[in-house]
Design an enzyme around this catalytic site. Sequence first.
Site, PDB file in Angstrom:
ATOM      1  N   GLU A 103      21.760  80.789 -88.427  1.00 57.33           N
ATOM      2  CA  GLU A 103      21.940  80.961 -89.634  1.00 57.33           C
ATOM      3  C   GLU A 103      21.150  80.932 -90.529  1.00 57.33           C
ATOM      4  OE1 GLU A 103      24.607  76.870 -90.920  1.00 57.33           O
ATOM      5  OE2 GLU A 103      24.009  77.235 -92.950  1.00 57.33           O
ATOM      6  N   LYS A 122      26.095  67.758 -90.716  1.00 59.42           N
ATOM      7  CA  LYS A 122      26.449  69.033 -90.245  1.00 59.42           C
ATOM      8  C   LYS A 122      25.040  69.959 -90.834  1.00 59.42           C
ATOM      9  CE  LYS A 122      27.097  73.891 -90.272  1.00 59.42           C
ATOM     10  NZ  LYS A 122      26.180  75.255 -90.430  1.00 59.42           N
ATOM     11  N   ASP A 169      20.395  69.157 -75.138  1.00 55.44           N
ATOM     12  CA  ASP A 169      21.144  68.883 -74.687  1.00 55.44           C
ATOM     13  C   ASP A 169      21.899  69.019 -75.821  1.00 55.44           C
ATOM     14  OD1 ASP A 169      24.152  68.600 -74.943  1.00 55.44           O
ATOM     15  OD2 ASP A 169      23.772  67.235 -72.499  1.00 55.44           O
ATOM     16  N   HIS A 188      21.224  81.074-100.032  1.00 53.10           N
ATOM     17  CA  HIS A 188      21.745  82.022 -98.952  1.00 53.10           C
ATOM     18  C   HIS A 188      22.498  83.733 -99.224  1.00 53.10           C
ATOM     19  CE1 HIS A 188      23.730  79.423 -95.904  1.00 53.10           C
ATOM     20  NE2 HIS A 188      23.091  78.855 -96.866  1.00 53.10           N
TER      21      HIS A 188
HETATM   22  C1  MEV Z   1      25.818  74.613 -94.752  1.00 53.44           C
HETATM   23  O1  MEV Z   1      25.228  75.128 -92.897  1.00 53.44           O
HETATM   24  C2  MEV Z   1      25.197  73.502 -94.767  1.00 53.44           C
HETATM   25  C3  MEV Z   1      25.209  72.489 -95.940  1.00 53.44           C
HETATM   26  O2  MEV Z   1      27.239  72.372 -96.078  1.00 53.44           O
HETATM   27  C4  MEV Z   1      25.065  70.855 -95.894  1.00 53.44           C
HETATM   28  C5  MEV Z   1      25.743  70.322 -96.793  1.00 53.44           C
HETATM   29  O3  MEV Z   1      26.573  70.556 -97.686  1.00 53.44           O
HETATM   30  O4  MEV Z   1      24.572  69.244 -97.582  1.00 53.44           O
HETATM   31  C6  MEV Z   1      24.792  73.082 -97.241  1.00 53.44           C
END
Ligand code: MEV
Length: 434
Positions: free
Chosen positions: A74, A259, A275, A373
Site C-alpha cells: 500500500e 486497520k 506469522d 495517497h
Molecule cells: C488505510 O489503509 C488506513 C486508514 O483508513 C486508517 C484510519 O482510517 O485510521 C487511513
Amino acid sequence: MSAPRLRDLPAHARAAALGLSEAQIATLRAGLSLEQADHMIENVIGVFGLPLGVAQHFIVNGRSIPAVPMVIEEASVIAACSYAAKLAAASGGFRAGSTEPVMIGQVQLLDVPDFDTARARILAEEQALLHWLNVENTSTRSRHARALGIEVRTLEGPPPMLVVHVLYDCGDAMGANLVNTACEALAPKLAQLSNGRTNLRILSNLSDRRLAWATCTIRADLLAAREDNTLPPALIAQHIEEASRFAEADPYRAATHNKGIMNGVDAVVIATGNDWRAVEAAAHAYAARSGRYTALATWRVNAAGDLEGRIELPLAVGIVGGATRAHPLAQLALQMLGVRSARELAEVIACVGLAQNFAAIRALAMEGIQQGHMALHARQVAMSAGASGEEIERVAAQLVAERNIRMERARAILEMLRADTHAPGAHTSPATET
Ligand code: MEV
C-alpha cells in the site's frame, strides 16, 4: 552539503546509502529463491514479490533505528510512518515495554464426569506436570522455553467442557510449534486426571499474556508547522483526540483505526518472517476483550497542549525459528532492526503501529487521506494501465492534475502520450532519433 534524502535516490542506491554491507545488498537483490521457497510450503510454482521499504527516524527507548524494514503493497504507509516517527523523535522518540513472552496452549476436555474433582486433581498435579514438560519429557524439554503454569477453565457449552491452559514462556521464538507439541504431549495425562477425553490441543492466538505497548508525545506546534496547514496547533491536537475518541466509542470506526495500526504492524511482522495472521487474530480479539471492539491506540491532549499516544496489543513474534530463519530477507530485516530478543522486536513493532496510527488520524483530521495517497496511487494506476519507465510519472502527474485517478483515464492518457511521442517530429520518436 547534507546527504540526499533516501526517497530522492534511485531504488538501487538506497541500501548502500543506509550503510548495508555488500553481502547484505546481495541478499536483498537475490531475495527468496525458488529452491528456498520450495522448502517452506507445498506445491511451489513461483515466488511472489512485494515491495520492501524502510521507515526512518525511529527512536525506541533511546535507541535510534535508522531504517525499519517494512513489507507492504500500500502506497503512503512508509512515508506516513516515517513522518510520525520524526515528529515523535523531536520529543525523544517512543518509550516501549512488553510482558514476558508467554503463550497459552489449550487442551479441550469433554465427557468429564465431575468438573470440580477434575479441576482439583489437575491443579494438585500442576508442579508435577510442569516438571514433566520442562525436565522429564524429551519432546518438550527446551533450553529456550519453559512451561510456567496450568489453569483450568469451565465452559458451559453445550456441550459443557473443561479447558486447560498451559502457559509457556517461549523465549525468543513465536512458540506455536513448541506449545502445540506440549499440548499434545500433556493431553493423555489430562484425560486421565479428569476421567474425560481430549479433543483439541492447540495454541491460543489470543496471546493476551504476551503484550507490547508504546507511548510517545507529539508536539502540536510541529503539526501546525506543515506548509499545507492553516489550523492553529490547539485545534489540530483537539481534532486528533476527537478522532481517537471516535474509534474508542465506535466499533465501525475502531476497525478502520486498527486497520491503520496493522498497516504498520503487519509490514514489520512480514519483513521479519513472522506469522502476520497470528498477530492479526490476536490484535482484533484483544481489541474486543471488554465485549465491545475498541481502539488499540489512543491519543489525548496533555496539559502542555501536545498529544500523548499509547498503544497496547498482543505481539507473538519471534527472532528464531520458522520463516525468521528460513527466509533470507527476514534475517536481514532482523539485522537492520538490531533487536536482540523477541520482546525487543515486539516493542519496536508496537512503536511502528502507534506511529502509523498517528499518521493516519493526523491526515484524516487535517487534509484528509486522499491527498497524500493520490500521487502514489496514481503511479500504481499508471503502471496497471501499461505505463513503463518515464511514462509512469507523466501519466501519474496528469491523473493527479485532473484529480481523476482511474484506469480508463490512465489508458487514454498513455495512448495520447505514445501517439504524441511517435508522431513525426516528436523529439523522442525513434524515427527522428535514427
Ligand atoms: C488505510 O489503509 C488506513 C486508514 O483508513 C486508517 C484510519 O482510517 O485510521 C487511513
